[in-house]
Design an enzyme around this catalytic site. Structure first.
Site, mmCIF file in Angstrom:
data_model
loop_
_atom_site.group_PDB
_atom_site.id
_atom_site.type_symbol
_atom_site.label_atom_id
_atom_site.label_comp_id
_atom_site.label_asym_id
_atom_site.label_seq_id
_atom_site.Cartn_x
_atom_site.Cartn_y
_atom_site.Cartn_z
ATOM 1 N N TYR A 8 0.860 -1.189 0.000
ATOM 2 C CA TYR A 8 0.000 0.000 0.000
ATOM 3 C C TYR A 8 0.891 1.232 0.000
ATOM 4 O O TYR A 8 1.824 1.343 0.811
ATOM 5 C CB TYR A 8 -0.906 0.009 1.236
ATOM 6 N N ASP A 20 9.438 3.077 0.033
ATOM 7 C CA ASP A 20 8.358 3.721 0.781
ATOM 8 C C ASP A 20 8.542 3.422 2.265
ATOM 9 O O ASP A 20 8.296 2.303 2.729
ATOM 10 C CB ASP A 20 7.004 3.208 0.260
ATOM 11 N N LYS A 49 3.810 9.592 8.689
ATOM 12 C CA LYS A 49 3.494 9.095 10.027
ATOM 13 C C LYS A 49 4.424 9.670 11.100
ATOM 14 O O LYS A 49 4.244 10.799 11.522
ATOM 15 C CB LYS A 49 3.460 7.568 10.016
HETATM 16 N N1 PLP Z 1 2.757 4.320 2.208
HETATM 17 C C1 PLP Z 1 2.652 3.427 3.205
HETATM 18 C C2 PLP Z 1 3.667 2.340 3.325
HETATM 19 C C3 PLP Z 1 1.603 3.513 4.126
HETATM 20 O O1 PLP Z 1 1.507 2.613 5.113
HETATM 21 C C4 PLP Z 1 0.669 4.563 3.991
HETATM 22 C C5 PLP Z 1 -0.471 4.689 4.930
HETATM 23 O O2 PLP Z 1 -0.781 3.814 5.686
HETATM 24 C C6 PLP Z 1 0.815 5.471 2.934
HETATM 25 C C7 PLP Z 1 1.879 5.336 2.064
HETATM 26 C C8 PLP Z 1 -0.162 6.612 2.743
HETATM 27 O O3 PLP Z 1 0.004 7.549 3.738
HETATM 28 P P1 PLP Z 1 -1.208 8.551 4.100
HETATM 29 O O4 PLP Z 1 -2.274 7.719 4.744
HETATM 30 O O5 PLP Z 1 -0.586 9.557 5.020
HETATM 31 O O6 PLP Z 1 -1.658 9.173 2.811
#
Ligand code: PLP
Length: 442
Positions: A148, A243, A276
Site C-alpha cells: 500500500y 516507501d 506518520k
Molecule cells: N505508504 C505506506 C507504506 C503507508 O503505510 C501509507 C499509509 O498507511 C501510505 C503510504 C499513505 O500515507 P497517508 O495515509 O498519510 O496518505
C-alpha cells in the site's frame, strides 16, 4: 438502548460515507461499531463512553513516543501562538529537512541529500513517482501485490491496507490507461522481478516498494530482496523508490533501510518517502533522495509539485519535537515492548491450539492465521481470516485496542510501560481461545 457511541455512528453515517473518513477505521471486516475516541495519552486511548483501552494502533503508526507527549504538545502549542500557516518558508522546515537528511545515513552513505515536505504519505509517493517519471523520461511503474502506498490513482492496483481488508482488486474511478501504467508483480519473487524488466525494462521509470511490507500484515523482504530491486532497477536505468511512510523513523533511527544497512544489506534507493512518525501525529510527510533527482522538482526542475499547507508550521513543530525525542533509548524501549507482546501473543495462540505464524520487521509485527509466515500477498490472503474478528472483539472487551483488520501491523510505543504490557498479556489468553473457537462465516 443505544449508547452515545451508537448515536454518533448513526449521525456519522448520515453525513459521512460509511461514517468514517478513512475506510480502515470502519469495522468492515470485524463487525460492530467503530469506537469514537475522545482523547489519547501515552499508551491509552479513551472513547466517548469514557472506556479506556491500551492502544496498539498508535494512530496507525505516528505515535512512536505514545500519544500527546507533553513536549510535542508544548511545541505545537508554542508554534500555534505564532500563527497557523504562512504559505512562506520558515526556519523550522529547514531544521526538519536537515534532521531527516542527517538521520537517514549509514556510515558515509547519505542517500537523502534533499527533502521536500508534503502533507500526507499519499502525496509523498505520488510525487516520488512523478519525479521518477520526470527524471527517467519513462512512464511505467512496477509495484508489488499487497503493498500500500496511499490512494493515488496508479497505486491502488492489488493494494494492501483497506483495499486488502475490503478484498478489492483496486478502485473504481481509476481510468484504465492510468491503471495500465502500473505493473503489479508478486512480492519476494526474484523471477517476477527479472521477468518484468526483461519484458518492459526500457519503459520502466521506477520500482516502488514498501521498505518492509506491513499493509498485508507484516511481510518482511526476503534476505537480499530489497538489494535485488535496487540492482535490477539500476541495471535498467530505472529508479528505486523505497516507501518508508510506515517504517521510517519507527523501526530504527534511520528507518527500515537503516536497519537493513546495519545488518549488512547494502543498497541505496534513489527516492525515499516518509510519513506518520515524521509528523509526530500532525499532517506531514516527506520525500527525499539524491540531489540530482530531487532537483528535478519545481522550482529548480520541470517536475511540478506544490502545496498550500506543505511544511505547515504546526506539523513541522510536531515532527521536529518527535524526531528529537526519538533517541536510541526510545527505539530500544519500543523494540523490547514489541518483543514482549509478540512473545505473549505467540504463547497465547499456541496454548489455545490456534495455527498461526508471527512475522516481524523491526518493532512491527503481526500474526497470521496460517502455519507459515506469508511471503507474498497470495500467502497473506490464504489464512483463517475469520479467526480475527472474535480475537479482536475479545481484546477490545478486555480494554485492549487492536487495528480492526488482520492485514495491519501492531504498533507499540515508548509509552507502553509495565502496567500496559501486563494488561495486554492478561487479555491475550481469552482472545486466543475466542480465535480457536471461531468458525468460518457462512
Ligand atoms: N505508504 C505506506 C507504506 C503507508 O503505510 C501509507 C499509509 O498507511 C501510505 C503510504 C499513505 O500515507 P497517508 O495515509 O498519510 O496518505
Amino acid at each position: 438502548m443505544t449508547d452515545r457511541n451508537d448515536d454518533l455512528f448513526s449521525a456519522a453515517r448520515a453525513v459521512i460515507p460509511g461514517g468514517v473518513n478513512s475506510p480502515v477505521r470502519a469495522y468492515g471486516s470485524v463487525g460492530g461499531t467503530p469506537r469514537f475516541l475522545a482523547s489519547a495519552r501515552g499508551a491509552m486511548v479513551t472513547d466517548v463512553a469514557g472506556d479506556e483501552y491500551v492502544d496498539l494502533v498508535a494512530s496507525w503508526g505516528p505515535a512512536l513516543l505514545g500519544h500527546a507527549h507533553p513536549e510535542v504538545i508544548a511545541a505545537v502549542q508554542e508554534a500555534a501562538t505564532r500563527g497557523l500557516s504562512f504559505g512562506a518558508p520558515t526556519e523550522g522546515e529547514v531544521e526538519l529537512a536537515e534532521l531527516i537528511a542527517e538521520r537517514v545515513r549509514f556510515g558515509d552513505v547519505r542517500p537523502v541529500e534533499r527533502v521536500r515536505l508534503v502533507s500526507t504519505g499519499t502525496e509523498a509517493t505520488m510525487t516520488a513517482i512523478r519525479l521518477a517519471r520526470g527524471a527517467t523520461g519513462r512512464d511505467l511503474l512496477v509495484k508489488f501485490a499487497g503493498h500500500y502506498h496511499g490512494h493515488s490513482d496508479g497505486l491502488l492496483a492489488e493494494a494492501g491496507s483497506g483495499v486488502a481488508t475490503l478484498a478489492l482488486p483496486g478502485s473504481a474511478g481509476v481510468p484504465a490507461p492510468i491503471a495500465a501504467q502500473t505493473l503489479v508483480i508478486g512480492y519476494n519473487d526474484p523471477e517476477a522481478l527479472a521477468a518484468v524488466f526483461a519484458e518492459h525494462g526500457p519503459r520502466i521509470a521506477a520500482v516502488i516498494v514498501e521498505a518492509s511490507a506491513a499493509n498485508m500484515g507484516v511481510v518482511p523482504p526476503a534476505p537480499g530482496f530489497n538489494r535485488l530491486i535496487a540492482d535490477t532497477a539500476h541495471a535498467h536505468g530505472a529508479l528505486m523508490i523505497i516507501d518508508e511512510v510506515l517504517t521510517g523513523f519507527r523501526v530504527h533511527p534511520a528507518g527500515f533501510w537503516g536497519l537493513q544497512a546495519e545488518a549488512g544489506e547494502d543498497y541505496v534507493p534513489d527516492i525515499f518517502t516518509f510519513g506518520k512518525v515524521v509528523g509526530g501525529g500532525m499532517p506531514l510527510a516527506a520525500l527525499g533522495g539524491r540531489a540530482d533527482v530531487m532537483d528535478m522538482l519545481a522550482p529548480v526542475g520541470p517536475v511540478y509539485q506544490a502545496g498550500t499547507l506543505s511544511g505547515n508550521p504546526l506539523s513541522v513543530a510536531a515532527g521536529l519535537a518527535t524526531l528529537r525525542l526519538a533517541t536510541p533509548e526510545v527505539y530500544a524501549k519500543v523494540d523490547a515492548a514489541s518483543l514482549r507482546v509478540s512473545g505473549a501473543l505467540d504463547a497465547a495462540l499456541t496454548a489455545a491450539g490456534v495455527t498461526h505464524a508471527i512475522a516481524t520487521a523491526g518493532s512491527l509485527f503481526s500474526a497470521s492465521f496460517r502455519a507459515t509466515a506469508p511471503q507474498t500477498y497470495a500467502d497473506a490472503q490464504a489464512q483463517d481470516t475469520f479467526r480475527y474478528a472474535p480475537f479482536f472483539h475479545s481484546l477490545r472487551e478486555q480494554g485492549v485496542a487492536l487495528p480492526p483488520s488482520v492485514f495491519e501491523a501492531w504498533f507499540l510505543t515508548a509509552a507502553h510501560g509495565e502496567e500496559e504490557l501486563q494488561r495486554i498479556e492478561a487479555a491475550l489468553p481469552a482472545a486466543a481461545k475466542a480465535a480457536a473457537a471461531a468458525t468460518p462465516r457462512a
